[in-house]
Write a protein that holds these residues in place. Structure first.
Motif, PDB file in Angstrom:
ATOM      1  N   TYR A   1       0.846  -1.188   0.000  1.00 10.16           N
ATOM      2  CA  TYR A   1       0.000   0.000   0.000  1.00 10.16           C
ATOM      3  C   TYR A   1       0.883   1.241   0.000  1.00 10.16           C
ATOM      4  O   TYR A   1       2.097   1.156   0.218  1.00 10.16           O
ATOM      5  N   PHE A   2       0.295   2.382  -0.272  1.00  8.63           N
ATOM      6  CA  PHE A   2       1.053   3.619  -0.392  1.00  8.63           C
ATOM      7  C   PHE A   2       1.712   3.988   0.938  1.00  8.63           C
ATOM      8  O   PHE A   2       1.086   3.915   1.995  1.00  8.63           O
ATOM      9  N   PHE A   3       2.980   4.380   0.860  1.00  3.91           N
ATOM     10  CA  PHE A   3       3.758   4.793   2.033  1.00  3.91           C
ATOM     11  C   PHE A   3       3.657   3.762   3.156  1.00  3.91           C
ATOM     12  O   PHE A   3       3.471   4.105   4.323  1.00  3.91           O
ATOM     13  N   ARG A   4       3.796   2.510   2.783  1.00  2.00           N
ATOM     14  CA  ARG A   4       3.684   1.422   3.762  1.00  2.00           C
ATOM     15  C   ARG A   4       4.710   1.604   4.884  1.00  2.00           C
ATOM     16  O   ARG A   4       5.890   1.801   4.630  1.00  2.00           O
ATOM     17  N   ASP A   5       4.245   1.519   6.131  1.00  2.00           N
ATOM     18  CA  ASP A   5       5.107   1.723   7.297  1.00  2.00           C
ATOM     19  C   ASP A   5       5.829   3.068   7.145  1.00  2.00           C
ATOM     20  O   ASP A   5       7.036   3.118   6.926  1.00  2.00           O
ATOM     21  N   ARG A   6       5.136   4.131   7.240  1.00  2.00           N
ATOM     22  CA  ARG A   6       5.561   5.477   6.835  1.00  2.00           C
ATOM     23  C   ARG A   6       7.003   5.844   7.214  1.00  2.00           C
ATOM     24  O   ARG A   6       7.701   6.570   6.479  1.00  2.00           O
TER      25      ARG A   6
ATOM     26  N   GLN B   1       2.506   0.527  -5.641  1.00  2.00           N
ATOM     27  CA  GLN B   1       2.273   1.618  -4.696  1.00  2.00           C
ATOM     28  C   GLN B   1       3.564   2.168  -4.092  1.00  2.00           C
ATOM     29  O   GLN B   1       3.694   3.384  -3.904  1.00  2.00           O
ATOM     30  N   GLU B   2       4.527   1.287  -3.796  1.00  2.00           N
ATOM     31  CA  GLU B   2       5.786   1.770  -3.237  1.00  2.00           C
ATOM     32  C   GLU B   2       6.511   2.665  -4.239  1.00  2.00           C
ATOM     33  O   GLU B   2       7.068   3.711  -3.884  1.00  2.00           O
ATOM     34  N   THR B   3       6.493   2.253  -5.489  1.00  2.00           N
ATOM     35  CA  THR B   3       7.192   3.003  -6.527  1.00  2.00           C
ATOM     36  C   THR B   3       6.587   4.384  -6.714  1.00  2.00           C
ATOM     37  O   THR B   3       7.301   5.391  -6.814  1.00  2.00           O
ATOM     38  N   TYR B   4       5.268   4.465  -6.756  1.00  2.00           N
ATOM     39  CA  TYR B   4       4.617   5.770  -6.887  1.00  2.00           C
ATOM     40  C   TYR B   4       4.770   6.600  -5.612  1.00  2.00           C
ATOM     41  O   TYR B   4       4.813   7.843  -5.682  1.00  2.00           O
TER      42      TYR B   4
END
Length: 289
Positions: A76-81, A116-119
């Motif tokens: 997911y986006f910004f996983r583990d911010r 998601q990590e790449t974006y």
């Protein structure tokens, strides 16, 4: 649908042969859920029939679909911010100084799943345009699964997916409603590219990446393949580059090519042994040429 020990072993062997990943006992509970949709789509009534088709090799494409269904594509986006905060507050400011003459940064997101990590990485640069204006930012996302890479290339996510890790302002700024989903805007897609790649193969661009992310991928490899993966990751890094792993992963006791960065907990850099070995290889290559 019950999964017998023999069926589990066959599926585990197929997964490891194709990807290097192990289907450990603690992960075998996923088999039923992971394969249910594929079996319905293919009209295969039970797991025994699926195994029969696989073993007989009547449908080569089925084996690929089974492997991709068994992979864990959780992201997911910004996983583990916190890892992204570490990059934006420590690694990227240093790279801005180190690469000031070339104005070029290259990042590899290995095991990127649906992107998601790449974006998320692309957003770090896009949201700090004052610093990165005029720079060439190249962010490569790779995964062993062609299915998730196809999704990543398109850059379209469901409402649920964009809600995981993104606030409303980021969603509106960087995504547009598109065909029932949210697609990354052109400015976000421009620095990003994707390709199918197995982590155990030679890296896409040896010695060229300033940052390599390989988070929560090595957890599924045995000791031998994990050692090979570290060799591949190390060989992809620039001499002053960094590697970022998942929170439950470490290089300690796994490789002599990488060590923890004492100034940035959570990042790893090449050891002198790795850099010396690389220099010798480059010298031999130059001499042969």
């Amino acid at each position: 649908m019950q999964v017998s020990d023999s069926s589990s072993r066959i599926l585990a062997g197929l997964l490891e042969a194709r990807t290097g990943q192990q289907l450990t006992m603690s992960r075998r509970w996923r088999i039923e859920t992971a394969l249910a949709a594929l079996m319905r789509e293919r009209g295969i009534p039970n797991l025994d029939e699926l195994i029969t088709v696989l073993v007989m090799g009547r449908e080569p494409s089925l084996a690929t679909q089974v492997v991709e269904a068994l992979l864990n594509n959780e992201t997911y986006f910004f996983r583990d911010r916190s890892p992204f905060d570490l990059l934006s507050k420590h690694a990227l400011p240093l790279l801005a100084k180190r690469r000031a003459s070339s104005k070029r940064i290259r990042i590899w997101s290995a095991g990127c799943s649906t992107g998601q990590e790449t974006y998320s990485l692309a957003m770090l640069f896009a949201e700090d345009s004052a610093t990165w204006n005029g720079w060439t930012i190249d962010i490569l996302g790779t995964d062993v699964s062609s299915t998730v890479i196809d999704r990543a290339r398109h850059g379209t996510y469901s409402h649920f997916e964009v809600q995981r890790g993104l606030g409303i302002n980021q969603t509106i700024r960087w995504f547009e409603e598109h065909d029932g989903g949210w697609r990354a805007v052109e400015a976000l897609r421009k620095p990003v590219r994707f390709q199918v790649h197995n982590l155990l193969e030679p890296p896409p661009h040896p010695r060229d990446f300033d940052i390599v992310l390989c988070r929560n991928v090595l957890l599924y490899l045995n000791a031998e393949k994990k050692a090979l993966a570290f060799e591949r990751l190390a060989s992809a890094m620039a001499s002053d580059g960094w590697l970022m792993l998942g929170a439950g992963e470490t290089v300690i006791g796994q490789t002599r090519k990488l060590m923890a960065d004492s100034k940035a907990r959570g990042l790893y850099r090449l050891t002198s042994e790795a850099n010396d070995s690389s220099a010798e290889t480059e010298l031999r290559t130059a001499q042969r040429a």
